[in-house]
Design a protein around this motif. Structure first.
Motif, PDB file in Angstrom:
ATOM      1  N   GLY A  21      -6.111  14.457  16.943  1.00 39.86           N
ATOM      2  CA  GLY A  21      -6.588  15.810  17.230  1.00 39.86           C
ATOM      3  C   GLY A  21      -6.315  16.779  16.101  1.00 39.86           C
ATOM      4  N   MET A  22      -5.460  16.401  15.148  1.00 41.47           N
ATOM      5  CA  MET A  22      -5.209  17.236  13.975  1.00 41.47           C
ATOM      6  C   MET A  22      -6.293  16.939  12.944  1.00 41.47           C
ATOM      7  SD  MET A  22      -1.066  16.846  13.543  1.00 41.47           S
ATOM      8  CE  MET A  22      -0.010  16.632  14.960  1.00 41.47           C
ATOM      9  N   ARG A  23      -7.195  17.838  12.752  1.00 42.68           N
ATOM     10  CA  ARG A  23      -8.349  17.589  11.902  1.00 42.68           C
ATOM     11  C   ARG A  23      -8.071  18.031  10.471  1.00 42.68           C
ATOM     12  NH1 ARG A  23     -10.698  13.958  14.648  1.00 42.68           N
ATOM     13  NH2 ARG A  23     -12.610  14.267  13.434  1.00 42.68           N
ATOM     14  N   PHE A  24      -8.144  17.075   9.569  1.00 44.80           N
ATOM     15  CA  PHE A  24      -8.035  17.340   8.136  1.00 44.80           C
ATOM     16  C   PHE A  24      -9.330  16.870   7.472  1.00 44.80           C
ATOM     17  CE2 PHE A  24      -3.658  17.270   9.488  1.00 44.80           C
ATOM     18  CZ  PHE A  24      -3.015  18.199   8.666  1.00 44.80           C
ATOM     19  N   ASP A  25      -9.790  17.606   6.480  1.00 44.17           N
ATOM     20  CA  ASP A  25     -11.074  17.298   5.840  1.00 44.17           C
ATOM     21  C   ASP A  25     -11.087  15.913   5.199  1.00 44.17           C
ATOM     22  OD1 ASP A  25     -12.011  19.773   6.574  1.00 44.17           O
ATOM     23  OD2 ASP A  25     -11.551  20.724   4.645  1.00 44.17           O
ATOM     24  N   VAL A  50       0.847  -1.199   0.000  1.00 47.87           N
ATOM     25  CA  VAL A  50       0.000   0.000   0.000  1.00 47.87           C
ATOM     26  C   VAL A  50       0.882   1.249   0.000  1.00 47.87           C
ATOM     27  CG1 VAL A  50      -1.680   1.324   1.361  1.00 47.87           C
ATOM     28  CG2 VAL A  50      -1.904  -1.168   1.149  1.00 47.87           C
ATOM     29  N   GLU A  51       0.452   2.269  -0.733  1.00 45.24           N
ATOM     30  CA  GLU A  51       1.197   3.531  -0.745  1.00 45.24           C
ATOM     31  C   GLU A  51       1.178   4.149   0.651  1.00 45.24           C
ATOM     32  OE1 GLU A  51      -0.532   5.993  -3.769  1.00 45.24           O
ATOM     33  OE2 GLU A  51       0.738   5.134  -5.338  1.00 45.24           O
ATOM     34  N   MET A  52       2.366   4.551   1.119  1.00 44.07           N
ATOM     35  CA  MET A  52       2.494   5.055   2.494  1.00 44.07           C
ATOM     36  C   MET A  52       3.412   6.262   2.528  1.00 44.07           C
ATOM     37  SD  MET A  52       3.851   3.053   5.931  1.00 44.07           S
ATOM     38  CE  MET A  52       2.326   2.093   6.069  1.00 44.07           C
ATOM     39  N   VAL A  53       3.038   7.246   3.326  1.00 41.32           N
ATOM     40  CA  VAL A  53       3.910   8.379   3.635  1.00 41.32           C
ATOM     41  C   VAL A  53       4.669   8.006   4.907  1.00 41.32           C
ATOM     42  CG1 VAL A  53       4.065  10.842   4.055  1.00 41.32           C
ATOM     43  CG2 VAL A  53       2.190   9.936   2.665  1.00 41.32           C
ATOM     44  N   MET A  54       5.984   8.074   4.855  1.00 38.07           N
ATOM     45  CA  MET A  54       6.825   7.524   5.925  1.00 38.07           C
ATOM     46  C   MET A  54       7.606   8.620   6.646  1.00 38.07           C
ATOM     47  SD  MET A  54       7.513   4.596   7.266  1.00 38.07           S
ATOM     48  CE  MET A  54       8.726   3.633   8.164  1.00 38.07           C
ATOM     49  N   HIS A  55       7.913   8.368   7.912  1.00 41.76           N
ATOM     50  CA  HIS A  55       8.765   9.267   8.694  1.00 41.76           C
ATOM     51  C   HIS A  55      10.202   9.210   8.167  1.00 41.76           C
ATOM     52  CE1 HIS A  55       5.587   9.605  11.806  1.00 41.76           C
ATOM     53  NE2 HIS A  55       5.335   8.358  11.468  1.00 41.76           N
ATOM     54  N   ALA A  56      10.846  10.369   8.114  1.00 41.25           N
ATOM     55  CA  ALA A  56      12.212  10.446   7.599  1.00 41.25           C
ATOM     56  C   ALA A  56      13.156   9.651   8.494  1.00 41.25           C
ATOM     57  CB  ALA A  56      12.657  11.899   7.518  1.00 41.25           C
ATOM     58  N   PRO A  57      14.091   8.873   7.907  1.00 42.30           N
ATOM     59  CA  PRO A  57      14.952   7.987   8.704  1.00 42.30           C
ATOM     60  C   PRO A  57      15.963   8.705   9.587  1.00 42.30           C
ATOM     61  CG  PRO A  57      15.552   7.921   6.384  1.00 42.30           C
ATOM     62  CD  PRO A  57      14.285   8.699   6.470  1.00 42.30           C
ATOM     63  N   VAL A 113       4.881  15.103  11.971  1.00 40.65           N
ATOM     64  CA  VAL A 113       3.626  14.353  11.868  1.00 40.65           C
ATOM     65  C   VAL A 113       2.581  15.143  11.096  1.00 40.65           C
ATOM     66  CG1 VAL A 113       1.704  13.403  13.186  1.00 40.65           C
ATOM     67  CG2 VAL A 113       4.048  13.003  13.952  1.00 40.65           C
ATOM     68  N   HIS A 114       2.496  16.444  11.350  1.00 36.37           N
ATOM     69  CA  HIS A 114       1.469  17.226  10.640  1.00 36.37           C
ATOM     70  C   HIS A 114       1.747  17.279   9.145  1.00 36.37           C
ATOM     71  CE1 HIS A 114       4.217  20.688  10.347  1.00 36.37           C
ATOM     72  NE2 HIS A 114       4.478  20.523  11.627  1.00 36.37           N
ATOM     73  N   SER A 115       3.028  17.158   8.756  1.00 36.49           N
ATOM     74  CA  SER A 115       3.356  17.126   7.326  1.00 36.49           C
ATOM     75  C   SER A 115       2.911  15.802   6.705  1.00 36.49           C
ATOM     76  CB  SER A 115       4.865  17.321   7.131  1.00 36.49           C
ATOM     77  OG  SER A 115       5.277  18.567   7.636  1.00 36.49           O
ATOM     78  N   LEU A 116       3.099  14.698   7.442  1.00 34.11           N
ATOM     79  CA  LEU A 116       2.601  13.406   6.968  1.00 34.11           C
ATOM     80  C   LEU A 116       1.094  13.460   6.742  1.00 34.11           C
ATOM     81  CD1 LEU A 116       5.406  12.365   8.303  1.00 34.11           C
ATOM     82  CD2 LEU A 116       4.181  10.219   8.584  1.00 34.11           C
ATOM     83  N   LEU A 117       0.392  14.003   7.709  1.00 34.26           N
ATOM     84  CA  LEU A 117      -1.066  14.055   7.611  1.00 34.26           C
ATOM     85  C   LEU A 117      -1.521  14.979   6.479  1.00 34.26           C
ATOM     86  CD1 LEU A 117      -2.037  14.104  11.391  1.00 34.26           C
ATOM     87  CD2 LEU A 117      -2.226  12.205   9.768  1.00 34.26           C
ATOM     88  N   ALA A 118      -0.766  16.028   6.228  1.00 34.13           N
ATOM     89  CA  ALA A 118      -1.115  16.912   5.120  1.00 34.13           C
ATOM     90  C   ALA A 118      -1.028  16.158   3.793  1.00 34.13           C
ATOM     91  CB  ALA A 118      -0.195  18.130   5.099  1.00 34.13           C
ATOM     92  N   LEU A 119      -0.019  15.275   3.656  1.00 28.59           N
ATOM     93  CA  LEU A 119       0.103  14.486   2.430  1.00 28.59           C
ATOM     94  C   LEU A 119      -0.965  13.393   2.371  1.00 28.59           C
ATOM     95  CD1 LEU A 119       3.967  14.147   1.920  1.00 28.59           C
ATOM     96  CD2 LEU A 119       2.361  15.722   0.839  1.00 28.59           C
TER      97      LEU A 119
END
Length: 301
Positions: free
Chosen positions: A250-254, A191-198, A228-234
């Protein structure tokens, strides 16, 4: 230069308009009080009282000086009170560092505790990644940090503060989000995933990688992000799913929904860290107030 004792004597006479009553109020005899007022008048270069006809009245200069005398005495009292508060930890300044993700987990209870139990302490906030907080603490430019473990520095002390689980963040129209049910980690294979930088987000990268490895899952990583907020934005833009701390709900994205990850025992940890031997009494008071507090996240779908 006049003294604060002379100002106190002047204000007493100005309010009583009687040297005898003012002396009683100050618990002293009248002659030394009169002498202090005379010395004060000599110092300021003006008569402050009109003593004619056995009455005591403020002169025009005395009325003007009374305003400033009261103000100076009030400022001196406030200064003394501030010093006492700094000394016992109920006042002063507390410089607190925090990671971006801790805005939704560890930082709120720290700020709430400081506001409710140490209202006279000024809190200065700095958003820094864990490594930068560690350096700032060692240098003495921070008093308290909210960091990801482990911190192996002999000059720093740590305390576990927040423990929370991981959840899956998905675009609202993603096939894994349709049922509304928890999503097993095994379903993320390919599955396509946005990952935390190593490197920049090493703690989260290692934690998420271990969860995926334990489930023999290899996702298709589309981007590496630090915050984390950058991951959620993507995720919100449909670039893939992401594993994030439970408090991130708690970070609400539409266009982002959250699902539980059944069977995942891994926990996201956030520690309090401070410099050994810190001489800031406000830090000791805050740590004492937080001693028995433990915080966790909660999921919102």
């Amino acid at each position: 230069m006049f003294t604060f004792v002379q100002l106190t004597h002047f204000v007493a006479v100005a309010e009583e308009l009687h040297f005898g009553r003012a002396a009683e109020r100050l618990r002293m005899t009248q002659p030394p009080l009169s002498r202090q007022i005379q010395l004060l008048e000599k110092e300021v270069g003006a008569e402050l009282f009109d003593r004619s006809n056995r009455t005591v009245r403020l002169t025009r200069a005395g009325r003007a000086f009374l305003v400033d005398a009261r103000r100076l005495l009030q400022q001196a009292e406030r200064a003394a009170l501030a010093v006492r508060r700094v000394s016992d930890g109920t006042g002063g300044v507390l410089r607190v560092g925090f990671t971006g993700a801790s805005v939704h987990s560890g930082l709120p209870p720290v700020l709430d505790t400081a506001r409710e139990r140490l209202p006279d302490v000024d809190v200065e906030l700095r958003e820094l990644v864990t490594m930068d907080q560690v350096e700032a603490l060692s240098e003495g430019s921070l008093d308290l940090g909210l960091v990801r473990p482990p911190i192996a520095r002999p000059d720093l002390a740590t305390r576990a503060f927040v423990r929370e689980g991981l959840v899956l963040a998905l675009p609202a129209g993603h096939p894994l989000a349709e049922s509304g049910e928890p999503v097993p980690v095994a379903a993320l294979h390919g599955v396509e995933m946005v990952m935390h930088a190593p490197v920049e987000a090493r703690y989260f990268h290692q934690l998420v990688t271990s969860v995926l490895h334990d489930a023999a899952v290899i996702p298709l990583v589309t981007q590496y992000m630090t915050q984390v907020h950058s991951l959620l934005a993507l995720v919100n833009l449909g670039w893939g799913v992401a594993l994030v701390p439970e408090s991130a709900t708690g970070m609400r994205f539409d266009n982002v929904v959250y699902r539980e990850l059944p069977g995942v025992a891994a926990r996201v940890e956030l520690d309090l860290v401070w410099r050994q031997g810190s001489e800031n009494p406000a830090l000791a008071r805050l740590l004492a107030e937080l001693r028995h507090d433990t915080f966790t996240g909660s999921i919102h779908t």
